[in-house]
Design an enzyme around this catalytic site. Structure first.
Site, PDB file in Angstrom:
ATOM      1  N   CYS A 164       0.829  -1.193   0.000  1.00 26.74           N
ATOM      2  CA  CYS A 164       0.000   0.000   0.000  1.00 26.74           C
ATOM      3  C   CYS A 164       0.865   1.245   0.000  1.00 26.74           C
ATOM      4  CB  CYS A 164      -1.077  -0.005   1.074  1.00 26.74           C
ATOM      5  SG  CYS A 164      -0.516  -0.141   2.762  1.00 26.74           S
ATOM      6  N   ARG A 165       0.774   2.066   1.048  1.00 24.58           N
ATOM      7  CA  ARG A 165       1.385   3.393   0.915  1.00 24.58           C
ATOM      8  C   ARG A 165       2.821   3.455   1.363  1.00 24.58           C
ATOM      9  NH1 ARG A 165      -4.267   6.042   1.691  1.00 24.58           N
ATOM     10  NH2 ARG A 165      -4.390   5.255   3.798  1.00 24.58           N
TER      11      ARG A 165
END
Lengths: 226, 226
Positions: free
Chosen positions: A178-179
């Site tokens: 993800c981030r």
DNA sequence: TTTATATTCAACTATCAAGTTGAATTCAAT
DNA sequence: ATTGAATTCAACTTGATAGTTGAATATAAA
């Protein structure tokens, strides 16, 4: 100008960059900005700060050269000024992880034992992608996925994972990302997939670092000027 | 613990590293420590701060995980905790150079036009060293040279350059280096050598960065545990 | 022109950081 | 033990920073 004075004024200027990353909320903002442009309002929402306070922090970041601002209508969009800002965040994270006991403890206690998710380095994932022996899963919200993602990655935000589980090819190892290194989404995705019988692990870092390393990226929107 | 609280406490911890490099004097100390271990007294002398003040700064650096301390008799020796601290300083320097106008102006005005010294990147110097087409000149003090230097580098501190000029093989290009990207010594050495008719230029960065990049190094003393 | 909205500014408070000074520790040597 | 030297601590002053609040700007739309 004497050498001593030169040095001191030089270091005082360099310290402005340090000061900028010397405050938790500003670090959080930079991490959000590493995903792409954000308005003041959006960042205020994400960080939970007042708009005025957020604005003031963003101006400090701008004065330290870490972000740019672009006005469009009523909104001011902020973005990172330089991909090296991601490098900076990464170095700070690594140093803190290695030398600040509290950080290691915090990360391991909250993230259900970081290493248990068998984090896969970028290079290894890229190799396995080329072999075609792995399903890449992007658990970020669709907007962020649209602004850029790993080649052939599935985009299933965490909340929809249960409902859309059938979209994932069965029997193939899944690597979720993800981030960033501490983005909770991918931890939860991996934990949940394992419960359902998948072989799953995490990409070690997140999308910004992947892109920074000039690894291949797919874009649907052109929000980003890579 | 909620995700929001986790994130905030995490970033607050990371910010401690930022705060540490958010003060000019502390940056200066880290740069000195990048050359090797130093006592409190030595650093106080180098920075021009009071011993008590220096000691307090060093403790902040220690609490942020960037330096270690080792007591030996009356003296406390401080050293960098991690080679990545040099990476951190480098990223900060690059970001400041690229985005803080004042820094570029300051550097160019004081260092007699930085780019006029035709800075040579590490990789290029290494290649030329292997070809044997270049004389490498270390203009740092002998103690620092002894603690580690580039292979086959001549050590002639700036002050002795005039007197010992004959030691340099004539007609070969000279590449001078010292402590870092802004170390004045090598700038002056190059300027002076050029006046005397040498073809001379600078290594882009200094010894700490060279060593960090795992480029070959010679040691005479074992002060450093590479 | 008026109105609504996003952002910034100004003024203010409370907390934190830098630096000084003199005393307290700590260790080696007499 | 006592002395001397390096470092750290404690108390204090001064200046900087984070945050709030309400007003001021700037832009788009009515």
């Amino acid at each position: 100008m004497s050498s001593k004075l030169f040095k001191q004024t030089l270091f005082d200027h360099l310290a402005r960059v340090g000061k900028a990353v010397g405050q938790g909320h500003r670090l959080a903002m930079l991490e959000y900005l590493a995903q792409g442009e954000r308005t003041v309002e959006a960042l205020a929402g994400l960080t939970g700060l007042s708009v005025a306070n957020t604005s003031k922090h963003l101006q400090q970041l701008r004065q330290s050269g870490l972000v740019f601002a672009r006005k469009e209508g009523l909104y001011v969009h902020y973005r990172l000024s330089d991909p090296d800002v991601i490098t900076l965040l990464g170095v700070i994270r690594r140093l803190a992880e290695r030398h600040l006991g509290e950080v290691e403890a915090l990360v391991n206690s909250y993230l259900l034992a970081k290493d248990a998710m068998e984090p896969l380095p970028r290079e290894a994932l890229l190799a396995r992608m080329r072999e075609g022996t792995v399903t890449v899963l992007d658990v970020r919200p669709p907007e962020e996925y649209a602004a850029g993602h790993l080649p052939r990655a599935f985009n299933i935000p965490l909340k929809e994972l249960e409902r859309r589980l059938h979209e994932l090819p069965p029997g193939r190892e899944v690597v979720a990302y993800c981030r960033g290194a501490y983005c909770v989404l991918s931890f939860e995705a991996v934990a949940w997939l394992r419960e359902k019988g998948f072989i799953a692990r995490r990409l070690e870092e997140g999308f910004p670092e992947w892109k920074l390393a000039a690894f291949p990226v797919e874009n649907f929107l052109m929000e980003e000027i890579s």
